[in-house]
Design a protein around this motif. Sequence first.
Motif, PDB file in Angstrom:
ATOM      1  N   GLU A 139      -3.113  -8.599  -6.091  1.00  0.00           N
ATOM      2  CA  GLU A 139      -4.048  -9.190  -5.115  1.00  0.00           C
ATOM      3  C   GLU A 139      -5.493  -9.065  -5.579  1.00  0.00           C
ATOM      4  N   ARG A 140      -5.843  -7.901  -6.103  1.00  0.00           N
ATOM      5  CA  ARG A 140      -7.253  -7.693  -6.498  1.00  0.00           C
ATOM      6  C   ARG A 140      -7.624  -8.581  -7.681  1.00  0.00           C
ATOM      7  N   ILE A 141      -6.685  -8.777  -8.599  1.00  0.00           N
ATOM      8  CA  ILE A 141      -6.954  -9.661  -9.741  1.00  0.00           C
ATOM      9  C   ILE A 141      -7.075 -11.095  -9.246  1.00  0.00           C
ATOM     10  N   ALA A 158     -10.755  -4.962   2.734  1.00  0.00           N
ATOM     11  CA  ALA A 158     -10.812  -5.871   1.587  1.00  0.00           C
ATOM     12  C   ALA A 158     -10.060  -5.269   0.407  1.00  0.00           C
ATOM     13  N   GLY A 159      -9.138  -6.021  -0.153  1.00  0.00           N
ATOM     14  CA  GLY A 159      -8.417  -5.557  -1.337  1.00  0.00           C
ATOM     15  C   GLY A 159      -7.398  -4.470  -1.057  1.00  0.00           C
ATOM     16  N   ARG A 160      -7.136  -4.202   0.204  1.00  0.00           N
ATOM     17  CA  ARG A 160      -6.147  -3.176   0.543  1.00  0.00           C
ATOM     18  C   ARG A 160      -5.175  -3.728   1.578  1.00  0.00           C
ATOM     19  N   TYR A 161      -3.933  -3.846   1.188  1.00  0.00           N
ATOM     20  CA  TYR A 161      -2.915  -4.414   2.067  1.00  0.00           C
ATOM     21  C   TYR A 161      -1.797  -3.415   2.279  1.00  0.00           C
ATOM     22  N   MET A 216       2.018   2.466 -16.120  1.00  0.00           N
ATOM     23  CA  MET A 216       0.819   1.913 -15.473  1.00  0.00           C
ATOM     24  C   MET A 216       1.243   0.898 -14.412  1.00  0.00           C
ATOM     25  N   ALA A 217       0.351   0.650 -13.455  1.00  0.00           N
ATOM     26  CA  ALA A 217       0.586  -0.411 -12.473  1.00  0.00           C
ATOM     27  C   ALA A 217      -0.725  -1.130 -12.207  1.00  0.00           C
ATOM     28  N   GLY A 218      -0.648  -2.446 -12.106  1.00  0.00           N
ATOM     29  CA  GLY A 218      -1.846  -3.259 -11.839  1.00  0.00           C
ATOM     30  C   GLY A 218      -1.698  -3.957 -10.500  1.00  0.00           C
ATOM     31  N   GLY A 219      -2.778  -4.040  -9.753  1.00  0.00           N
ATOM     32  CA  GLY A 219      -2.751  -4.675  -8.427  1.00  0.00           C
ATOM     33  C   GLY A 219      -2.989  -6.177  -8.538  1.00  0.00           C
ATOM     34  N   VAL A 243      -8.517  11.730 -11.384  1.00  0.00           N
ATOM     35  CA  VAL A 243      -7.303  12.549 -11.257  1.00  0.00           C
ATOM     36  C   VAL A 243      -6.095  11.763 -10.740  1.00  0.00           C
ATOM     37  N   ARG A 244      -6.332  10.628 -10.039  1.00  0.00           N
ATOM     38  CA  ARG A 244      -5.264   9.777  -9.519  1.00  0.00           C
ATOM     39  C   ARG A 244      -4.486  10.427  -8.369  1.00  0.00           C
ATOM     40  N   GLY A 245      -3.787   9.553  -7.623  1.00  0.00           N
ATOM     41  CA  GLY A 245      -3.220   9.998  -6.349  1.00  0.00           C
ATOM     42  C   GLY A 245      -1.773  10.437  -6.336  1.00  0.00           C
ATOM     43  N   GLU A 275       1.418  -4.588   2.351  1.00  0.00           N
ATOM     44  CA  GLU A 275       2.400  -5.071   1.370  1.00  0.00           C
ATOM     45  C   GLU A 275       1.590  -5.672   0.245  1.00  0.00           C
ATOM     46  N   PHE A 276       1.749  -5.179  -0.956  1.00  0.00           N
ATOM     47  CA  PHE A 276       0.967  -5.697  -2.079  1.00  0.00           C
ATOM     48  C   PHE A 276       1.845  -5.747  -3.318  1.00  0.00           C
ATOM     49  N   GLU A 277       1.385  -6.560  -4.274  1.00  0.00           N
ATOM     50  CA  GLU A 277       2.210  -6.790  -5.461  1.00  0.00           C
ATOM     51  C   GLU A 277       1.614  -6.052  -6.651  1.00  0.00           C
ATOM     52  N   TYR A 312       4.864  -1.031  -0.554  1.00  0.00           N
ATOM     53  CA  TYR A 312       4.486  -0.916   0.858  1.00  0.00           C
ATOM     54  C   TYR A 312       3.785   0.410   1.128  1.00  0.00           C
ATOM     55  N   ARG A 313       2.581   0.316   1.658  1.00  0.00           N
ATOM     56  CA  ARG A 313       1.867   1.538   2.049  1.00  0.00           C
ATOM     57  C   ARG A 313       1.165   1.266   3.359  1.00  0.00           C
ATOM     58  N   TYR A 314       1.369   2.172   4.308  1.00  0.00           N
ATOM     59  CA  TYR A 314       0.759   1.989   5.623  1.00  0.00           C
ATOM     60  C   TYR A 314      -0.677   2.486   5.571  1.00  0.00           C
ATOM     61  N   GLU A 315      -1.514   1.728   4.827  1.00  0.00           N
ATOM     62  CA  GLU A 315      -2.922   2.110   4.688  1.00  0.00           C
ATOM     63  C   GLU A 315      -3.738   1.375   5.732  1.00  0.00           C
ATOM     64  N   ARG A 316      -4.990   1.784   5.905  1.00  0.00           N
ATOM     65  CA  ARG A 316      -5.862   1.038   6.802  1.00  0.00           C
ATOM     66  C   ARG A 316      -6.277  -0.237   6.075  1.00  0.00           C
ATOM     67  N   VAL A 375     -14.090  -1.941  -8.545  1.00  0.00           N
ATOM     68  CA  VAL A 375     -12.779  -1.807  -7.915  1.00  0.00           C
ATOM     69  C   VAL A 375     -11.750  -1.448  -8.972  1.00  0.00           C
ATOM     70  N   ALA A 376     -10.783  -0.639  -8.559  1.00  0.00           N
ATOM     71  CA  ALA A 376      -9.699  -0.283  -9.476  1.00  0.00           C
ATOM     72  C   ALA A 376      -8.701  -1.429  -9.491  1.00  0.00           C
ATOM     73  N   LEU A 377      -8.532  -2.020 -10.659  1.00  0.00           N
ATOM     74  CA  LEU A 377      -7.596  -3.140 -10.793  1.00  0.00           C
ATOM     75  C   LEU A 377      -6.218  -2.650 -11.207  1.00  0.00           C
ATOM     76  N   GLY A 378      -6.182  -1.447 -11.706  1.00  0.00           N
ATOM     77  CA  GLY A 378      -4.893  -0.908 -12.128  1.00  0.00           C
ATOM     78  C   GLY A 378      -5.089   0.517 -12.609  1.00  0.00           C
ATOM     79  N   GLY A 379      -3.978   1.206 -12.800  1.00  0.00           N
ATOM     80  CA  GLY A 379      -4.099   2.582 -13.275  1.00  0.00           C
ATOM     81  C   GLY A 379      -2.757   3.110 -13.710  1.00  0.00           C
ATOM     82  N   GLY A 380      -2.795   4.245 -14.357  1.00  0.00           N
ATOM     83  CA  GLY A 380      -1.532   4.824 -14.790  1.00  0.00           C
ATOM     84  C   GLY A 380      -1.740   6.168 -15.450  1.00  0.00           C
TER      85      GLY A 380
HETATM   86  P1  AMP Z   1      -1.729   2.921  -7.638  1.00  0.00           P
HETATM   87  O1  AMP Z   1      -0.270   2.582  -7.575  1.00  0.00           O
HETATM   88  O2  AMP Z   1      -2.223   3.560  -6.367  1.00  0.00           O
HETATM   89  O3  AMP Z   1      -2.108   3.634  -8.870  1.00  0.00           O
HETATM   90  O4  AMP Z   1      -2.493   1.538  -7.691  1.00  0.00           O
HETATM   91  C1  AMP Z   1      -2.547   0.728  -8.834  1.00  0.00           C
HETATM   92  C2  AMP Z   1      -3.280  -0.525  -8.469  1.00  0.00           C
HETATM   93  O5  AMP Z   1      -2.581  -1.225  -7.452  1.00  0.00           O
HETATM   94  C3  AMP Z   1      -4.654  -0.274  -7.855  1.00  0.00           C
HETATM   95  O6  AMP Z   1      -5.621  -0.158  -8.862  1.00  0.00           O
HETATM   96  C4  AMP Z   1      -4.862  -1.512  -7.030  1.00  0.00           C
HETATM   97  O7  AMP Z   1      -5.341  -2.568  -7.827  1.00  0.00           O
HETATM   98  C5  AMP Z   1      -3.474  -1.828  -6.561  1.00  0.00           C
HETATM   99  N1  AMP Z   1      -3.257  -1.322  -5.189  1.00  0.00           N
HETATM  100  C6  AMP Z   1      -2.923  -0.071  -4.797  1.00  0.00           C
HETATM  101  N2  AMP Z   1      -2.805   0.019  -3.465  1.00  0.00           N
HETATM  102  C7  AMP Z   1      -3.060  -1.215  -2.976  1.00  0.00           C
HETATM  103  C8  AMP Z   1      -3.088  -1.806  -1.662  1.00  0.00           C
HETATM  104  N3  AMP Z   1      -2.826  -1.090  -0.575  1.00  0.00           N
HETATM  105  N4  AMP Z   1      -3.405  -3.116  -1.555  1.00  0.00           N
HETATM  106  C9  AMP Z   1      -3.664  -3.872  -2.651  1.00  0.00           C
HETATM  107  N5  AMP Z   1      -3.643  -3.383  -3.905  1.00  0.00           N
HETATM  108  C10 AMP Z   1      -3.351  -2.074  -4.067  1.00  0.00           C
END
Ligand code: AMP
Length: 429
Positions: free
Chosen positions: A309-311, A120-123, A304-307, A258-260, A125-127, A113-117, A279-284
């Motif tokens: 919804e984007r996939i 597209a591709g940004r939610y 690592m974590a992969g998003g 550098v990542r967040g 609640e995301f998995e 859960y992230r209270y982002e704006r 688009v970033a599909l995942g990172g770690g």
């Molecule tokens: P992060 O945990 O920020 O490193 O993100 C890893 C991956 O999760 C990103 O590359 C996206 O694919 C996905 N992701 C991160 N934040 C969101 C979001 N708000 N909505 C959908 N997918 C997200």
Amino acid sequence: MDARFQTLRGMHDVLPEDAAFYRLVENTFWEVATRHGFGEIRTPVLEQTELFARSVGEATDIVHKEMYSFRDRSDNEVSLRPEMTASVARAYLEHGLHNQPQPLKLGYIANNYRYERPQAGRYREFEQFGLEVFGSAEPAVDAELILATWQTYESLGLKDLSVQINSLGTEASRQAIRQAITDTLAPVASTLSEDAQRQLRDNPLRILDSKDPQVQAATANIPPLIDHLTDADRDHFTAVLEYLDQVGVAYELNPRLVRGFDYYTRTVFEIWGEAGGQVALGGGGRYDKLVSELGGPDTPAIGMAGGVERIVSLLKEGHGRKPLVQDVQVFLIQLGNEARKLSFELVDRLTRAGLGVASAPGKDSIRSQLKMADRAGAPLALIIGQKEALDGSGIIRDMISGMQETVPLPDVVEHLLKRAPGVVKATKG
Ligand code: AMP
């Protein structure tokens, strides 16, 4: 229709058509992860706020602006998890997993859960699916984690992917990097936006992946991070890249990555998909200090974590595999009360035998039921009329040729299995 309630902004329901894609991603992830020896971990969605502030970092956007934080009824400060690494590290310590043989490999699929704006591709609640390896600083561990990540995306049939990779080094390296950034920007610092100035003060590394054109121009001449790495950090990074070369993972050195999160050390990486813009599909990355910062023993680790919804959105656009679905194989048609009772028993017998079954219990006419069988795409119909109900038989109808055969009900499953096309087959188109 004036629906009274709707999903919250940035949250979304997943309906069956999309859920099939989610399951494909989840199953593929677990297939690959288990081959690499990862066990599953599940943790609560709610944790102490302090856990995330400590690990992800107080000054990061995620903690600073995006957490769903509140006081529970006992006045504890709690937050919905914005990511999983902090929770997994907490569980690792809480259950003494550092006493088990290392490296310890844990995988998960979880909603965050992230209270982002929302966009597209940004939610909100995301998995994510994710992998964490605790207890080894070996470059081979970094490389295998990246390889497992790569294999997951590859198994999903996704094309045109790249692994963006960089090293942030250990603290000594990062001090040199921060110094280089501050020195380069000092002459122009006062002309930068307030946001950039805050970043420069609180978290100078993050300024490297700023989208602000003025900041990008001002940082263009900062030597790449790897030039500032200590010998040990550079050796570690080189070894990771050599392993990746060995197995042909297509990485690109990205000196601005550098990542967040604050907890990263040494290797950081992202998976980028080209389709639909980068688009970033995942990172770690590595987080060698996180476990000790949470009060545990010195434990190097990487994750690592992969998003999801984007996939899923790429897969839905046709950029990869399609999910398998259980099609309707037999449509049960019944006429009259006796037949209706018998049909219900047949639903039980047929589904237990692995057949996909549909029926229309509310309908009485054979015409309307045959029409529904057609619409459901069922290759076979099993018709129980009043006569059949009485003498204990059923008519198997081939929906394509229209050929019919009457068989005794005790043998009906066997007959249907012989004629039904593969129990599970791919969706069309
Ligand atoms: P992060 O945990 O920020 O490193 O993100 C890893 C991956 O999760 C990103 O590359 C996206 O694919 C996905 N992701 C991160 N934040 C969101 C979001 N708000 N909505 C959908 N997918 C997200």
